[in-house]
Design a protein around this motif. Structure first.
Motif, PDB file in Angstrom:
ATOM      1  N   GLU A  63       0.816  -1.221   0.000  1.00 42.20           N
ATOM      2  CA  GLU A  63       0.000   0.000   0.000  1.00 42.20           C
ATOM      3  C   GLU A  63       0.849   1.269   0.000  1.00 42.20           C
ATOM      4  O   GLU A  63       0.513   2.248  -0.668  1.00 42.20           O
ATOM      5  N   GLU A 108     -11.211  -0.003  -6.942  1.00 39.62           N
ATOM      6  CA  GLU A 108     -11.683   1.385  -6.885  1.00 39.62           C
ATOM      7  C   GLU A 108     -11.001   2.170  -5.765  1.00 39.62           C
ATOM      8  O   GLU A 108     -10.768   3.366  -5.868  1.00 39.62           O
ATOM      9  N   SER A 109     -10.660   1.475  -4.684  1.00 35.14           N
ATOM     10  CA  SER A 109     -10.009   2.133  -3.552  1.00 35.14           C
ATOM     11  C   SER A 109      -8.551   1.683  -3.401  1.00 35.14           C
ATOM     12  O   SER A 109      -7.988   1.750  -2.320  1.00 35.14           O
ATOM     13  N   TRP A 110      -7.933   1.253  -4.493  1.00 36.14           N
ATOM     14  CA  TRP A 110      -6.555   0.724  -4.459  1.00 36.14           C
ATOM     15  C   TRP A 110      -5.565   1.777  -3.980  1.00 36.14           C
ATOM     16  O   TRP A 110      -4.632   1.471  -3.262  1.00 36.14           O
ATOM     17  N   CYS A 111      -5.759   3.007  -4.384  1.00 33.31           N
ATOM     18  CA  CYS A 111      -4.891   4.101  -3.935  1.00 33.31           C
ATOM     19  C   CYS A 111      -5.672   5.411  -4.030  1.00 33.31           C
ATOM     20  O   CYS A 111      -6.856   5.413  -4.363  1.00 33.31           O
ATOM     21  N   GLY A 112      -4.997   6.513  -3.747  1.00 35.42           N
ATOM     22  CA  GLY A 112      -5.678   7.806  -3.730  1.00 35.42           C
ATOM     23  C   GLY A 112      -6.070   8.330  -5.089  1.00 35.42           C
ATOM     24  O   GLY A 112      -6.928   9.211  -5.196  1.00 35.42           O
ATOM     25  N   GLU A 171     -12.929  -4.042  -6.446  1.00 31.82           N
ATOM     26  CA  GLU A 171     -12.137  -3.763  -5.244  1.00 31.82           C
ATOM     27  C   GLU A 171     -10.997  -2.785  -5.529  1.00 31.82           C
ATOM     28  O   GLU A 171     -10.471  -2.151  -4.606  1.00 31.82           O
TER      29      GLU A 171
END
Length: 276
Positions: free
Chosen positions: A42, A62-66, A60
């Motif tokens: 992360e 969609e929120s892997w990084c900013g 999933e």
């Protein structure tokens, strides 16, 4: 959605993909495909680009990084380094690779070694030193081998294939995120620094002695030379001993990745068995 191949972000990622000097300047590189993207810790995640189809298949992410961007198929093909893109690629940090491995990035670049404090014989320092390896597949394979044998670090000359190029990254199969990798401006100097800490340096060389006659259970480094020319004279001169892998028939030498893997696994075997 990003649909234009002339978009500034697209140009930025394309430049990261193509230019090693730009990757070093930015401290980032590009990875492709769901397997590699799932491997990225992360802390190293910077940007993710997905086609609509990939976004639907892997919600999933969609929120892997900013910063997660949807891109057109055309843009993804522009950014991809493969003939059949998997619908996703990411920009990740190489600086965090150094920090998570216990290294200070500035000290690593200046040529100081990763400090290792082994608790067992199996954990004695083991280094793979790549001198002018040009084939990305060989470099990637040896990085994978390094993890498999529990190596401390992989050192590369600046003349070697960039370990953060797309082809090398793919061939590491994710180990690029777990193995400390150092590109050295002065490879002979870096090897001499290892020797000062008690590491015995072995160079693979056609004029060397039988490889299997050596005790490899202590701190060791293996020098692996260019696919066609072998070790440079400057790097070979740093070796405490030159070794040759015995071979039958008319074979004079092995592929660089094979040679490096053979010597690394012999060290691993000796450490597992307690000696020769």
């Amino acid at each position: 959605m990003i649909t234009s191949v002339t978009n500034d972000t697209v140009k930025y990622v394309d430049k990261l993909k193509k230019k090693a000097s730009f990757r070093r300047e930015e401290g980032c590189f590009v990875v492709e495909g769901i397997r590699m993207i799932r491997e990225v810790p992360e802390a190293r995640r910077r940007m993710l680009f997905l086609t609509e189809a990939a976004a639907q298949q892997y919600p999933e992410l969609e929120s892997w990084c900013g910063r997660v961007e949807t891109v057109s198929e055309q843009v993804l093909r522009k950014l991809s380094d493969t003939e059949t893109p998997q619908g996703m690629l990411a920009v990740v940090s190489m600086e965090d690779v150094m920090r998570e491995a216990g290294m200070d990035a500035d000290k690593t670049r200046s040529g100081l070694k990763l400090e290792a404090k082994p608790d067992t014989e199996l954990c004695q320092p083991l280094y793979l030193v790549l001198d002018g390896l040009q084939d990305p597949g060989n470099v990637g394979t040896l990085i994978r081998t390094a993890e498999a044998v529990g190596a401390t670090e992989v050192l590369l000359s600046r003349t070697s294939a960039d370990p953060y190029s797309p082809k090398v990254v793919r061939s590491t199969m994710g180990t690029i995120f777990r193995v400390p990798v150092r590109v050295c401006e002065d490879l002979p100097g870096a090897v001499e620094e290892l020797k000062k800490t008690g590491v015995v340096v072995y160079g693979t060389h056609l004029s060397g002695t039988d490889f299997y006659e050596n005790d490899l259970t202590g701190p060791v480094a293996f020098l692996i030379g260019n696919e066609g020319k072998g070790l440079t004279d400057e790097v070979a001169a740093t070796a405490d001993r030159l070794l040759r892998i015995p071979m039958e028939g008319q074979v004079e030498s092995l592929n660089a990745a094979v040679s490096g893997s053979v010597v690394a696994y012999e060290a691993y075997r000796q450490r597992k068995s307690g000696g020769r």
